[in-house]
Design an enzyme around this catalytic site. Structure first.
Site, PDB file in Angstrom:
ATOM      1  N   HIS A 145       0.861  -1.190   0.000  1.00  8.79           N
ATOM      2  CA  HIS A 145       0.000   0.000   0.000  1.00  8.79           C
ATOM      3  C   HIS A 145       0.899   1.242   0.000  1.00  8.79           C
ATOM      4  CE1 HIS A 145      -2.759   3.113   1.386  1.00  8.79           C
ATOM      5  NE2 HIS A 145      -3.710   2.372   0.860  1.00  8.79           N
ATOM      6  N   GLU A 147       0.738   4.026   1.430  1.00  5.16           N
ATOM      7  CA  GLU A 147       1.031   4.606   2.757  1.00  5.16           C
ATOM      8  C   GLU A 147       2.143   3.815   3.443  1.00  5.16           C
ATOM      9  OE1 GLU A 147      -2.309   5.318   5.474  1.00  5.16           O
ATOM     10  OE2 GLU A 147      -0.920   5.109   7.160  1.00  5.16           O
TER      11      GLU A 147
END
Ligand code: SF4
Length: 335
Positions: A145, A147
């Site tokens: 991901h 993030e």
């Protein structure tokens, strides 16, 4: 041509079949969070101030509708900084970026704006603090991901290790079990994360970390709200994108409550009418990156098929607001 009410015809017109009743329970809160609103506004203000094109590294937020709306205004989305030409502004997405990205922008003398959500930046600073204290940092999150890539990229390689589930927490090897800390991705399942943290605390009783976790207010509130609508619903629609972590978690939370017909829907055109056949009570929510206009679009489509009643239960009040980068504020323009 349909017969007018005044036209005498041999056969009486058959009346339209009555639409089947459907109760929609709208989750509250749902949809945009403060970090997403800020990120989108940064792109819009940059387009106003600097003119098109403005480059954006990665989808500013994980929603095609948002991305396409900004593209129509002159934003160009790319995956890597190497795709950004000289002399145009570039914006980093709400998910955050590894330190190497702004460093590269500086090296190339690019003008950049950082739309990283302040709550993600807060996790970055926690990671740095633990590192300075000499702790090995465990990041609880989902591999790949953006993030997670951004957060791991705040520290030198090997300073941080990723744990995705309880099994990995049970098996992770840490050189000095007394010098370890944890941080988390902001958009995780609250319930799953509690279990992972409990496993880490069992293994490393002196582990440092935030009081609860780093899951943000918006993720927490939306998960609570979907629980409230999923209880007693025959199905739940989560408006959101497949690459939106918090939207995917909302589907999981609803399923974990026993709502097997919990589904992610991007647009009204994606609605599966066969699945909705026996549904009498339908929960609807939206991930933090999904605009309300898409919820409205889906309700409008449902209205054509059902005789709908809408319930709007109370939920957590949100009044979080994040400031824009100073260079984009009206005050900056006035000074
Ligand atoms: S979901 Fe949470 S962390 Fe992510 S942008 Fe929104 S407020 Fe920030």
């Amino acid at each position: 041509m349909p017969a007018s009410p005044h036209t005498a015809t041999g056969n009486a017109e058959s009346p339209q079949p009555a639409l089947r009743p459907l109760t929609i329970v709208l989750a509250n809160p749902r949809g945009f969070c403060a970090g997403v609103e800020r990120a989108i506004e940064i792109v819009e203000r940059a387009l106003e101030k600097y003119g098109a094109p403005v480059y954006v590294r990665h989808e500013i937020v994980h929603n095609r509708f948002v991305v396409e709306s900004l593209e129509a205004k002159g934003a160009i989305f790319v995956e890597e900084l190497s795709e950004v030409p000289e002399n145009v502004p570039v914006i980093f997405s709400a998910h955050g970026v590894p330190k190497s990205v702004p460093a590269e922008a500086v090296r190339r003398d690019l003008f950049y704006l950082d739309a990283t959500c302040p709550l993600v930046s807060k996790v970055h600073r926690e990671a740095e603090r633990h590192y300075r204290l000499g702790n090995k940092v465990i990041l609880i999150g989902h591999d790949g991901h953006p993030e997670v890539i951004g957060t791991m990229g705040q520290l030198p390689e090997d300073a941080m290790v990723l744990v995705q589930n309880v099994e990995e927490a049970e098996n992770i090897a840490i050189e000095d079990p007394d010098r370890v800390a944890f941080i988390t991705q902001t958009t995780l399942s609250v319930d799953d994360t509690v279990e992972i943290i409990a496993a880490l605390k069992r293994r490393f009783p002196n582990i440092m970390g935030p009081k609860k976790e780093d899951i943000c207010y918006a993720t927490t509130n939306r998960q609570e709200a979907v629980k409230a609508v999923a209880a007693g619903a025959d199905a739940v629609i989560v408006v959101g994108a497949p690459n939106s972590s918090n939207s995917q978690r909302l589907v999981e939370v609803a399923r974990n409550l026993g709502c097997s017909k919990a589904m992610l829907v991007q647009r009204a055109a994606d609605l599966d009418w066969a699945v909705l056949e026996d549904v009498r009570r339908l929960g609807i929510t939206a991930g933090a990156s999904a605009p309300e206009i898409l919820v409205e679009e889906i309700i409008a489509a449902l209205q054509n098929h059902f005789d709908i009643t809408i319930e709007r239960p109370d939920g957590a009040t949100e009044n979080v607001f994040f400031k824009l980068p100073k260079i984009l504020t009206r005050e900056a323009e006035a000074s």
